[in-house]
Write a protein that holds these residues in place. Structure first.
Motif, PDB file in Angstrom:
ATOM      1  N   ALA A   2      39.381  35.532  29.431  1.00 40.11           N
ATOM      2  CA  ALA A   2      39.603  36.070  30.765  1.00 40.11           C
ATOM      3  C   ALA A   2      39.935  34.966  31.764  1.00 40.11           C
ATOM      4  O   ALA A   2      40.807  35.136  32.623  1.00 40.11           O
ATOM      5  CB  ALA A   2      38.368  36.839  31.223  1.00 40.11           C
ATOM      6  N   ALA A   3      39.255  33.821  31.651  1.00 40.70           N
ATOM      7  CA  ALA A   3      39.531  32.716  32.569  1.00 40.70           C
ATOM      8  C   ALA A   3      40.929  32.154  32.334  1.00 40.70           C
ATOM      9  O   ALA A   3      41.666  31.867  33.280  1.00 40.70           O
ATOM     10  CB  ALA A   3      38.489  31.621  32.400  1.00 40.70           C
ATOM     11  N   ARG A   4      41.308  32.004  31.067  1.00 45.31           N
ATOM     12  CA  ARG A   4      42.651  31.484  30.770  1.00 45.31           C
ATOM     13  C   ARG A   4      43.720  32.440  31.279  1.00 45.31           C
ATOM     14  O   ARG A   4      44.754  32.009  31.803  1.00 45.31           O
ATOM     15  CB  ARG A   4      42.790  31.234  29.272  1.00 45.31           C
ATOM     16  CG  ARG A   4      42.077  29.967  28.789  1.00 45.31           C
ATOM     17  CD  ARG A   4      42.439  29.651  27.351  1.00 45.31           C
ATOM     18  NE  ARG A   4      41.797  30.584  26.437  1.00 45.31           N
ATOM     19  CZ  ARG A   4      40.613  30.380  25.884  1.00 45.31           C
ATOM     20  NH1 ARG A   4      39.922  29.277  26.161  1.00 45.31           N
ATOM     21  NH2 ARG A   4      40.082  31.264  25.043  1.00 45.31           N
ATOM     22  N   ARG A  57      30.924  31.437  47.020  1.00 49.37           N
ATOM     23  CA  ARG A  57      31.401  31.840  45.686  1.00 49.37           C
ATOM     24  C   ARG A  57      32.921  31.782  45.603  1.00 49.37           C
ATOM     25  O   ARG A  57      33.486  31.348  44.596  1.00 49.37           O
ATOM     26  CB  ARG A  57      30.909  33.251  45.345  1.00 49.37           C
ATOM     27  CG  ARG A  57      29.415  33.321  45.035  1.00 49.37           C
ATOM     28  CD  ARG A  57      28.996  34.720  44.623  1.00 49.37           C
ATOM     29  NE  ARG A  57      29.617  35.119  43.379  1.00 49.37           N
ATOM     30  CZ  ARG A  57      30.335  36.234  43.221  1.00 49.37           C
ATOM     31  NH1 ARG A  57      30.544  37.043  44.241  1.00 49.37           N
ATOM     32  NH2 ARG A  57      30.838  36.534  42.041  1.00 49.37           N
ATOM     33  N   ALA A  58      33.600  32.217  46.650  1.00 51.39           N
ATOM     34  CA  ALA A  58      35.062  32.171  46.640  1.00 51.39           C
ATOM     35  C   ALA A  58      35.557  30.731  46.586  1.00 51.39           C
ATOM     36  O   ALA A  58      36.512  30.414  45.859  1.00 51.39           O
ATOM     37  CB  ALA A  58      35.618  32.890  47.866  1.00 51.39           C
ATOM     38  N   ALA A  88      34.764  32.759  39.838  1.00 49.45           N
ATOM     39  CA  ALA A  88      33.660  31.797  39.840  1.00 49.45           C
ATOM     40  C   ALA A  88      32.625  32.127  38.779  1.00 49.45           C
ATOM     41  O   ALA A  88      31.902  31.232  38.311  1.00 49.45           O
ATOM     42  CB  ALA A  88      33.002  31.760  41.216  1.00 49.45           C
ATOM     43  N   ASP A  89      32.542  33.385  38.365  1.00 52.20           N
ATOM     44  CA  ASP A  89      31.530  33.810  37.397  1.00 52.20           C
ATOM     45  C   ASP A  89      32.025  33.767  35.956  1.00 52.20           C
ATOM     46  O   ASP A  89      31.248  34.033  35.034  1.00 52.20           O
ATOM     47  CB  ASP A  89      31.067  35.235  37.722  1.00 52.20           C
ATOM     48  CG  ASP A  89      30.363  35.317  39.065  1.00 52.20           C
ATOM     49  OD1 ASP A  89      29.764  34.317  39.480  1.00 52.20           O
ATOM     50  OD2 ASP A  89      30.434  36.393  39.706  1.00 52.20           O
ATOM     51  N   TYR A 122      39.448  27.138  39.690  1.00 54.13           N
ATOM     52  CA  TYR A 122      40.867  27.373  39.385  1.00 54.13           C
ATOM     53  C   TYR A 122      41.665  26.076  39.480  1.00 54.13           C
ATOM     54  O   TYR A 122      42.528  25.791  38.635  1.00 54.13           O
ATOM     55  CB  TYR A 122      41.427  28.422  40.344  1.00 54.13           C
ATOM     56  CG  TYR A 122      42.927  28.499  40.361  1.00 54.13           C
ATOM     57  CD1 TYR A 122      43.633  28.975  39.263  1.00 54.13           C
ATOM     58  CD2 TYR A 122      43.647  28.077  41.487  1.00 54.13           C
ATOM     59  CE1 TYR A 122      45.022  29.035  39.280  1.00 54.13           C
ATOM     60  CE2 TYR A 122      45.029  28.135  41.502  1.00 54.13           C
ATOM     61  CZ  TYR A 122      45.713  28.617  40.400  1.00 54.13           C
ATOM     62  OH  TYR A 122      47.086  28.670  40.415  1.00 54.13           O
ATOM     63  N   GLN A 123      41.381  25.277  40.496  1.00 57.22           N
ATOM     64  CA  GLN A 123      42.140  24.037  40.687  1.00 57.22           C
ATOM     65  C   GLN A 123      41.964  23.068  39.529  1.00 57.22           C
ATOM     66  O   GLN A 123      42.899  22.357  39.154  1.00 57.22           O
ATOM     67  CB  GLN A 123      41.716  23.371  42.003  1.00 57.22           C
ATOM     68  CG  GLN A 123      42.148  24.130  43.246  1.00 57.22           C
ATOM     69  CD  GLN A 123      41.554  23.564  44.512  1.00 57.22           C
ATOM     70  OE1 GLN A 123      40.442  23.037  44.513  1.00 57.22           O
ATOM     71  NE2 GLN A 123      42.302  23.640  45.615  1.00 57.22           N
ATOM     72  N   VAL A 124      40.750  23.004  38.955  1.00 57.53           N
ATOM     73  CA  VAL A 124      40.476  22.011  37.907  1.00 57.53           C
ATOM     74  C   VAL A 124      40.618  22.590  36.499  1.00 57.53           C
ATOM     75  O   VAL A 124      40.435  21.856  35.515  1.00 57.53           O
ATOM     76  CB  VAL A 124      39.068  21.416  38.076  1.00 57.53           C
ATOM     77  CG1 VAL A 124      38.926  20.756  39.447  1.00 57.53           C
ATOM     78  CG2 VAL A 124      37.977  22.463  37.873  1.00 57.53           C
TER      79      VAL A 124
END
Length: 331
Positions: free
Chosen positions: A221-223, A19-20, A213-214, A27-29
């Motif tokens: 939140a992802a941004r 998961r990590a 990852a979730d 995160y990289q993409v």
């Protein structure tokens, strides 16, 4: 270094490791937002500039850490402490430390205060209020000891470096490993400092990527995670002498906490400054633990982390407003 931390934290938990790694790949993409152009530089001292955020009234100068980019104080439209302060009846400015080169190798922390920070603070018609974040707060206290200021507010600023406790041997080992190469280069890359931070709280380093990852890639939140992580992983190198000051004089020997840090012939005693002072201390900070706090008479404890106290959802009520009220009360 990240993979080493990952192995040490998840070797017995292959699902967590997967998961990590998935979070790291996401995160990289992830798409990146375009950062706004820096505010105009109204004064310069060597490579360092003073950026104008507008506003009217008493001048308030924000001094960020040397270690990460200064834009954490202007992180996004809704989480910009600088823009908010400029709208509260103050004239806000930001010190931008710029990118050092090999010619800066002999600039230790005291020289950053005396030769770079103080000249910028002297350009105002009246003594400014200085707000220092993280190591910027430590440097701001040094400036206040050798020039008149209207007040100094520190946010998560280390002073008693012995408060790093069990983290000191790991940081000392990091410096021992990289010191010869840094001496040869004249600079210490930011990546080395980031690795040191990871060692202070390796479990959290891995857990945040597991959680990422979730997240839905297009979620707010992802941004926000990508924006903040890009900031945390960026930054200019430190001049060799500044790195040596940090690791040897401060972390290893705690010269500031022992009263042995001297600038322009003046021992720096934060409790004896001529101007009003206040410190904001995070009780859950792993980067600058509460045990490293200065010990000012006016201490405000916050239940937010090192970065959350600046840009978190409760930052305005916990930090921004109390800070603005303190500055306003100086009148």
């Amino acid at each position: 270094m990240f993979l080493s931390v990952l192995r040490s934290e998840t070797a017995a938990f292959p699902d967590r490791m997967a998961r990590a790694l998935a979070g790291l790949r996401a995160y990289q993409v992830a798409p990146r937002e375009r950062r706004p152009d820096p505010k105009p530089a109204i004064h310069r001292a060597g490579r360092v500039s003073l950026r104008d955020y507008g506003g009217t009234g008493r001048p308030v100068v924000f001094v960020p850490s040397l270690i990460n980019p200064p834009d954490i104080l202007d992180h996004a439209a809704e989480t910009s402490l600088l823009r908010w302060i400029a709208g509260q009846g103050f004239h806000a400015s930001l010190v931008d430390w710029g990118t050092p080169g090999t010619d800066d190798r002999d600039l230790d922390l005291a020289a950053h205060v005396e030769r770079l920070l103080v000249p910028l603070l002297q350009v105002f018609d009246e003594p400014p209020v200085v707000v220092g974040y993280c190591l910027g707060g430590t440097l701001a206290l040094g400036a206040a000891a050798i020039m008149p200021l209207a007040g100094v507010a520190t946010i998560a600023a280390p002073w008693h470096f012995s408060g790093y406790g069990e983290g000191r041997p790991a940081l000392a080992a990091t410096w021992a490993t990289v010191q010869p190469a840094a001496a040869m280069l004249g600079l210490l890359p930011m990546e080395v400092l980031q690795a040191g931070f990871w060692q202070l709280d390796p479990a959290r380093t891995i857990a945040k990527y597991e959680a990422f990852a979730d997240l839905a890639p297009d979620s707010d939140a992802a941004r926000a995670f990508v924006r903040l992580e890009d900031w945390a992983n960026a930054g200019a190198p430190l001049p060799y002498a500044a790195a040596a000051s940090l690791f040897e004089d401060c972390i290893a020997n705690d010269l500031p906490g022992k009263g042995g840090w001297v600038i322009a012939g003046t021992p720096i005693d934060p409790l004896a400054l001529a101007c009003p002072t206040v410190e904001f201390v995070s009780l859950s900070d792993r980067i600058v633990p509460a045990a490293t706090a200065i010990g000012l008479a006016d201490r405000r404890d916050l239940g937010a982390g090192h970065v959350g106290m600046i840009v978190g959802r409760s930052a305005r009520t916990r930090l921004w407003e109390p800070l603005a009220n303190w500055i306003a009360a100086l009148d």
